[in-house]
Every structure is written in structure tokens, then in C-alpha cells.
Design a protein around this motif. Structure first.
Motif, mmCIF file in Angstrom:
data_model
loop_
_atom_site.group_PDB
_atom_site.id
_atom_site.type_symbol
_atom_site.label_atom_id
_atom_site.label_comp_id
_atom_site.label_asym_id
_atom_site.label_seq_id
_atom_site.Cartn_x
_atom_site.Cartn_y
_atom_site.Cartn_z
ATOM 1 N N ILE A 67 0.796 -1.097 0.007
ATOM 2 C CA ILE A 67 -0.274 -0.068 0.183
ATOM 3 C C ILE A 67 0.852 1.179 -0.062
ATOM 4 C CG2 ILE A 67 -2.190 1.080 0.971
ATOM 5 C CD1 ILE A 67 -2.823 -1.462 2.532
ATOM 6 N N GLN A 68 2.008 1.129 -0.497
ATOM 7 C CA GLN A 68 3.139 2.068 -0.894
ATOM 8 C C GLN A 68 2.666 2.835 -1.918
ATOM 9 O OE1 GLN A 68 4.174 -0.917 0.397
ATOM 10 N NE2 GLN A 68 4.481 -0.242 2.434
ATOM 11 N N CYS A 69 2.073 2.504 -2.744
ATOM 12 C CA CYS A 69 1.651 3.227 -4.082
ATOM 13 C C CYS A 69 2.854 3.865 -4.674
ATOM 14 C CB CYS A 69 0.326 3.896 -3.666
ATOM 15 S SG CYS A 69 -0.987 3.148 -3.182
ATOM 16 N N CYS B 200 -0.815 0.378 -7.399
ATOM 17 C CA CYS B 200 -1.466 0.675 -5.889
ATOM 18 C C CYS B 200 -2.547 -0.118 -5.828
ATOM 19 C CB CYS B 200 -1.806 2.209 -5.999
ATOM 20 S SG CYS B 200 -2.226 2.848 -4.572
ATOM 21 N N ASN B 201 -3.008 -0.609 -4.535
ATOM 22 C CA ASN B 201 -4.005 -1.252 -4.363
ATOM 23 C C ASN B 201 -4.841 -0.588 -3.260
ATOM 24 O OD1 ASN B 201 -2.605 -1.232 -1.751
ATOM 25 N ND2 ASN B 201 -2.763 -3.538 -1.423
ATOM 26 N N ARG B 202 -4.906 0.779 -3.537
ATOM 27 C CA ARG B 202 -5.936 1.633 -3.286
ATOM 28 C C ARG B 202 -6.205 2.843 -4.274
ATOM 29 N NH1 ARG B 202 -3.429 6.056 -2.314
ATOM 30 N NH2 ARG B 202 -1.806 6.326 -0.806
ATOM 31 N N ASP C 25 -4.104 5.104 4.552
ATOM 32 C CA ASP C 25 -2.693 5.519 4.425
ATOM 33 C C ASP C 25 -1.947 4.704 3.885
ATOM 34 O OD1 ASP C 25 -3.561 8.216 5.422
ATOM 35 O OD2 ASP C 25 -3.226 7.308 7.639
ATOM 36 N N ASP C 26 -0.782 5.414 3.353
ATOM 37 C CA ASP C 26 0.399 4.560 2.768
ATOM 38 C C ASP C 26 0.851 3.680 3.960
ATOM 39 O OD1 ASP C 26 0.057 5.615 0.353
ATOM 40 O OD2 ASP C 26 1.844 6.780 0.480
ATOM 41 N N SER C 27 1.343 2.397 3.451
ATOM 42 C CA SER C 27 2.201 1.540 4.216
ATOM 43 C C SER C 27 1.570 1.098 5.725
ATOM 44 C CB SER C 27 3.582 1.953 4.748
ATOM 45 O OG SER C 27 4.398 2.355 3.790
#
Length: 670
Positions: free
Chosen positions: A110-112, A118-120, A610-612
Motif C-alpha cells: 500500500i506504498q503506491c 497501487c492497491n488503493r 494511508d500508505d504502508s
């Protein structure tokens, strides 16, 4: 001279001494044995402690070795350079140690690093409409705050009626903004556009229509009603089941994990008898809809949801569980969902490569009308010369019968077949079915009679229209059998049938049956782009939203996953929210949100994670200790185990020593 005992105890001293010595010996022996056992126990405990400390240190050495490397768990890589074993000779007071490593198949990204990897979604709210209606419309009481966690981006305008739109990050609108908007930085209205405003183009979880499913039995109130993945086309049936007057009212309606395609045809002008008329809106007005893997109040997976279900929190949330297996509700045509007095929770499936889309509105695809002519596969009876090929077309050839004399006679012909090479699938709508019988007689028609009937396989005979031609001219009699075949075609059970033809003439002559044909026109189920009222500008009186929730004190609606409907409108009224109603963001043509004065939830209504929040890759480590040895190799039961996760700022380019370490579990055999 003999001495006699005179009453003293001189002779008893020796036995007493022997008894005393024996007792002292036993006591001393016991004391010495206890002391020896105690010493040995102390030594063993000391050895075990040393072994445990050595194993713990070995695990820490293994964790650090990976932390300071570029290992990412990719195929072909080894945890410790060229090996999956870390040898630690003469390590600690217990001797040598070794650490074995196995990659953890569970990975979270989920670092995108980019919008395409990206998985969001890149936005908490993304509206794609470019004019004619509000892109984002928020209506709420004065002083209220509509909170969003993530970027808000409208390709048209943003209208906040009373209160404020409050996000923890940026707000963009390519059109105008009205009302109070709180963001960091300040809102960018009249924005020129960027890749953040582009349609991410998520693909649906299906590429073809799954098998049609009949609605499950609904016979008992407060029961568990279980649905299976597949194609559903009856909004009226679903609505009736989930109403307060239903036989199974107050039930939990469990949609088991998988992909569901909803393409309702209740409003179609042509329908089979079993499909009731009505709108194409599925209404949840009672009960508890749970879609996905059921969990209990602690998030533990359970075999089936309870009755009543506890919403929210009834299904496995892909934000919380990287192994979550949920559903995807795919809507086609003008099909739509309304939540009124019922409660609904829809959970998506976690993926490391793409967002867990839980609700999907199709953007492409259309139905196609299929036309075909079915012909006999075999012919029997009194007629001769007829073949299936000659009877399949009008060409002056076919099956013939010659009357035996001037007084005439009678004859029969039986043709079987009329089955399609590929049977129409269940859910197919039959538009037209016509049986054609082409025949002639080269003499007069005085007092002649002709009859014919078609018997569909497994059904009752259908009488056909047959005229009495004469003078050598051929006629084609056409009988419409659409109503008689529609249900079998819809059920997917139509398998052709048998056509019987009988002639009775009063004269000499030759009877010719030139062609026997069954013409069908039908529309099989198809993946259809959203259409009809869902494409009208909102909120005109004829327009309708893909998802609607109304102002009702009993309703609840949660999507634990991404909602993706770029061609449709979402119209949501908040009543009893206790957590975000749209997790993993919303992509729609237009979004309308209404907050009532009774709303008490003060958190973000729509969010993206959020990321990570997870880890890039993980490993299982096992530590082995070899006391008194200068070397050690894995073998037997490990002394300690650990599951460790690593997070890199850029998963594609890990920096040794800069990665974050999370110990997910640690256990020892002590």
C-alpha cells in the motif's frame, strides 16, 4: 567365673549406636541426593536459559541480516545472500547456532509508488462527470462537518450546502466550488486537471456472464438465507424477499464470497411468465444483508453469519485482513440498489495489486439479439425422399407422399430435432418463436384436411396452423409459439421437440412437405454498460442513482472496499453511521451526500487507507542451537521462531539498513 546381669544397660549400647548410625546415614544420603538433584536441576536450567538466550540472539542476528540486505522475497532470491540458512559458529555461551529462513507468501503493498501500481485509489472521492450536474453535492445541517480521509477530486464542481467539507489533505475541482471547504493546502477550484482526475479504469472481476442463479428459498422469518455467486435478473423477487411483509423477514441474507452480476429485466416489455414486472431497483427494506466472509465481533472468521447480523463488522474487511476473501457486486443496464429500512454491509477481496472493488458499475458491453433457424434432425413416417437437408430450406424438394388412388388416403410425417447447437443459457429472453410449415399438393383441395402439432421436449403439444393448398402452389403456414416456449428458453431447458404432420386427401395427387423450420430470436444474458435512467442528469425526476440510501432510522449501509461506478450517481443519506461508510474510496460520475440532524458519527465518512499500513514482504525465521559444537545446522525442533515483516520506502529499490522492521510473532520451545 560367670558374670550375671545385675540390672544395668551396658549391653544395650551397641544396638543403639547402630540404629543411630543408620538413621544418620539415611538422612545424609537423602540430603546428598537432594543436593545433587538440585545442582543438576540448576545446571539444566542454566543450560536451557543459555540455549534460549542464544536462540533469541540468533533470531535477532537473522532479522538484522535481512534488514541490512536488499532481499525482497522475490522468486529465486535467498534470505541470506546465497543461502536460506545463516550459520553462527561459536555464538554465545551455549555453543553455535543457525537460523533458517522461509519467505512469507503474504505480501502487502500500500506504498503506491504510482497510481498504476497501487492497491488503493488515488482519491477518497473522485467524480468524473464534466457538467450538467453537480460533481459532489453535500447537504447537511448548519454547523455540521462532512469529513473525508484522503484527496477529493471533482472533474466538475463541488457544492457544499451548509456546514463544511473537511478533509485531511487536498481538494480539487475543475469547476467552481461553493460553501465551506477545509483542506490542506487550501482548495484548488478551477483547477486545470492532472492524472489524479483520470478514470483509473479498474477491470471488473468477470469477463462473461456467470450462470444464472434462482433466488434461494424464503420460508421462515429470522432465518439465514444463503445466496451463491452468479447472475441475478429479478429485482422484484429480491425486493419482495427483503421486505417487512416477506415470509423470511428479519433474516440475515448472506451473499457468500464470489462475484455477483445484477442485470435486472423486470421493466423489459418482453419477459418470460416467471419474471414479474416492475422496476429494476432492488430494495433492501428489511433484514441484514451480509456480503463476504463472515466474522464475529472480534474479527475472527466464522462459518456463517448470525441472525441478526451485527452491522458493521459482519464480514471480513480487506483493510484489516490481507487474506480477506469477499464479493464484488457488478451492476449492468439500469439495475440499481436502494437501502431503506434494512441494513447492508458489502466486503471486497484483498489484493496486493489492485483495490478491493466491492461495488462495480459496468462501463461497456451490450446485449445482442440472436436469430437462428432450427430444423429437423431426423424424419420418419409415410413420406419418402425427405432428408433433414431438404426439409431445412424452401427449395421445392422435401418429403413426398402419393395418394394410392382416386379415393385418396392419409399419411403422417414425424420430424424430431429443432434443437440449437448451443442451447440458449438460463436467463435468455425469447423475443420471437415461429414455426413454419411449407407444403403443397399438385391436385385440388376439395374435402382435404391437414393438421400439425409441435411438442417441445418435456412439454405439452402445441397445435399449428395448417391450410389446404391446391393446384400445385406451395404455401407457408406460420404459427407464433413465443409464449409457449418463452419459459423453457428462460430456464435454459429448451431442447427442441417433435413436429407431427398429418394429411388426409380425397383425390389422387402428390403431397409435398417442402420445409419444416423453427425461427427463434432471443437475447442471451450479457455484460451491459449502465444505461437507461442511470445515465440521465441528476437529480431530474426521471434520473436514478446506482446506489441510494434513504432517511430511515433503521437503515445502515457500509462498503468495506472500493466503490467504482464511473458512469453512475451515488445518492447516500447518512443516519446511523458508526464508522466510514465507504472504505477504500469512491469513484462515480456524481456523488450526492445528505447528513441528517441525527447523525452522531464524527469521523471520516469516506476514506482511503494511508500508505504502508502493512508490509512489503515477510519471512519466517527458525533458530537452532548446538551446545558444545563449533558449528550448527538446522535440524530437529527449533528453539525459537519468529515471523517478521519488512517495509521499504520504495519496494522496487530497497535501501539496506533503511527498511522498517515489524516482528509479527515470536515464540520459543523452552
Amino acid at each position: 567365673m560367670n558374670r550375671r546381669w545385675k540390672g544395668d544397660d551396658t549391653g544395650a549400647a551397641l544396638p543403639l549406636v547402630l540404629v543411630l548410625v543408620t538413621v544418620i546415614a539415611v538422612v545424609l544420603g537423602a540430603l546428598l541426593s537432594f543436593a545433587d538433584t538440585s545442582v543438576r536441576t540448576t545446571v539444566n536450567l542454566r543450560d536451557q536459559a543459555a540455549s534460549a538466550y542464544t536462540a533469541d540472539g540468533a533470531l535477532q542476528a537473522g532479522i538484522n541480516a535481512i534488514r541490512t540486505s536488499t532481499f525482497t522475497g522475490a522468486a529465486g532470491e535467498h534470505c541470506f545472500g546465497g543461502s536460506d540458512t545463516l550459520s553462527l559458529p561459536n555464538f554465545g555461551g551455549a555453543g553455535s547456532a543457525a537460523v533458517s529462513c522461509t519467505a512469507d507468501p503474504a505480501k502487502v503493498r500500500i506504498q503506491c509508488p504510482s497510481l498504476s501500481v497501487c492497491n488503493r485509489p488515488g482519491n477518497a472521492i473522485l467524480t468524473l462527470g464534466t457538467g450538467g450536474e453537480d460533481g459532489l453535492n453535500i447537504q447537511q445541517p448548519t454547523g455540521s462537518s462532512f469529513k473525508v480521509h484522503g484527496i477529493v477530486y471533482s472533474n466538475s464542481n463541488i457544492r457544499v450546502v451548509n456546514g463544511s467539507l473537511d478533509t485531511n489533505t487536498a481538494v480539487y475541482a475543475r469547476g467552481t466550488c461553493s460553501g465551506t471547504i477545509l483542506s490542506t493546502p487550501t482548495p484548488s477550484c478551477g483547477f486545470g486537471g492532472s492524472s489524479l482526475g483520470a478514470d483509473p479504469g479498474y477491470a471488473p472481476a468477470l469477463t462473461s456472464v456467470p450462470p444464472r442463479q434462482a433466488l434461494p428459498p424464503c420460508t421462515k422469518a429470522s432465518s439465514l438465507v444463503t445466496f451463491q455467486p452468479g447472475y441475478y435478473d429479478d429485482a422484484a423477487g429480491l425486493s419482495a424477499m427483503m421486505s417487512s411483509s416477506s415470509k423470511c423477514k428479519d433474516s440475515t441474507f448472506w451473499f457468500t464470497p464470489g462475484t455477483y452480476y445484477f442485470d435486472f429485466h423486470n421493466s423489459a416489455s418482453v419477459r418470460p411468465p416467471s419474471l414479474p414486472s416492475g422496476t429494476d431497483e432492488w430494495t433492501v427494506d428489511n433484514g441484514y444483508l451480509v456480503a463476504g466472509t463472515p466474522v464475529d465481533g472480534s474479527g475472527r472468521i466464522i462459518a456463517k453469519p448470525p441472525v441478526p447480523a451485527q452491522i458493521p463488522g459482519a464480514c471480513d474487511n480487506p483493510i484489516d485482513d490481507a487474506k480477506a476473501v469477499g464479493v464484488q457486486f457488478v451492476f449492468g443496464g439500469d439495475s440499481r440498489l436502494a437501502v431503506k429500512a434494512g441494513q447492508a454491509e458489502i466486503c471486497g477481496t484483498y489484493s496486493a495489486e489492485r483495490p478491493p472493488v466491492a461495488v462495480y458499475g459496468l462501463t461497456s458491453g451490450a446485449e445482442s439479439l440472436v436469430t437462428t433457424t432450427l430444423v429437423p434432425a431426423s424424419v420418419t413416417g409415410d413420406f419418402t425422399g425427405g432428408t433433414t437437408a431438404s426439409l431445412s430450406k424452401v427449395d421445392g424438394l422435401g418429403a413426398t407422399w402419393v395418394s394410392p388412388g382416386k379415393s385418396g388416403g392419409s399419411a403422417t410425417l414425424t420430424a424430431t430435432g429443432f434443437a440449437a447447437a448451443a442451447a440458449p443459457p438460463a436467463g435468455t429472453i425469447l423475443t420471437s418463436a415461429k414455426l413454419r410449415v411449407t407444403h403443397r399438393n399438385d391436385q385440388g383441395t376439395n374435402k382435404d384436411t391437414r393438421t400439425a402439432q409441435f411438442t417441445p421436449t418435456g412439454s405439452s403439444p402445441i397445435s399449428l396452423t395448417v391450410s389446404s393448398p391446391g393446384g400445385g402452389s406451395a404455401v407457408t403456414d406460420v404459427t407464433d409459439v413465443t409464449s409457449q416456449l418463452a419459459q423453457a428458453v428462460y430456464d435454459g431447458t429448451f431442447a427442441g421437440g417433435q413436429l407431427g404432420y398429418t394429411v388426409n386427401v380425397k383425390h389422387e395427387g402428390t403431397e409435398l412437405v417442402d420445409a419444416l423450420q423453427l425461427d427463434l430470436a432471443y437475447t442471451p444474458p450479457a455484460l451491459r454498460s449502465e444505461s437507461g435512467c442511470t445515465q440521465l442528469m441528476y437529480p431530474s425526476s426521471a434520473a436514478c442513482a446506482l446506489v441510494t440510501t434513504v432517511n430511515n432510522s433503521g437503515n445502515r449501509f457500509y462498503v468495506q472496499g472500493t466503490t467504482y461506478a464511473p458512469k453512475a450517481v451515488l445518492d447516500v443519506t447518512l443516519n446511523n453511521a458508526t464508522e466510514p461508510i465507504f472504505r477504500f474510496g469512491v469513484v462515480a460520475r456524481s456523488l450526492w451526500v445528505k447528513e441528517t440532524g441525527s447523525v452522531t458519527f464524527t469521523g471520516a465518512v469516506i476514506e482511503v487507507p494511508d500508505d504502508s499500513p502493512g508490509f512489503v514482504f515477510g519471512v519466517y525465521l527458525s533458530a537452532y542451537v548446538c551446545p558444545g559444537s563449533s558449528t550448527c545446522a538446522p535440524g530437529g525442533a527449533p528453539v525459537a521462531r519468529a515471523r517478521v515483516a519488512y517495509v521499504d520506502g520504495d519496494p522496487a529499490n530497497p535501501v539496506p539498513g533503511a527498511r522498517q522492521v515489524s516482528v509479527l510473532s515470536w515464540s520459543g520451545n523452552r
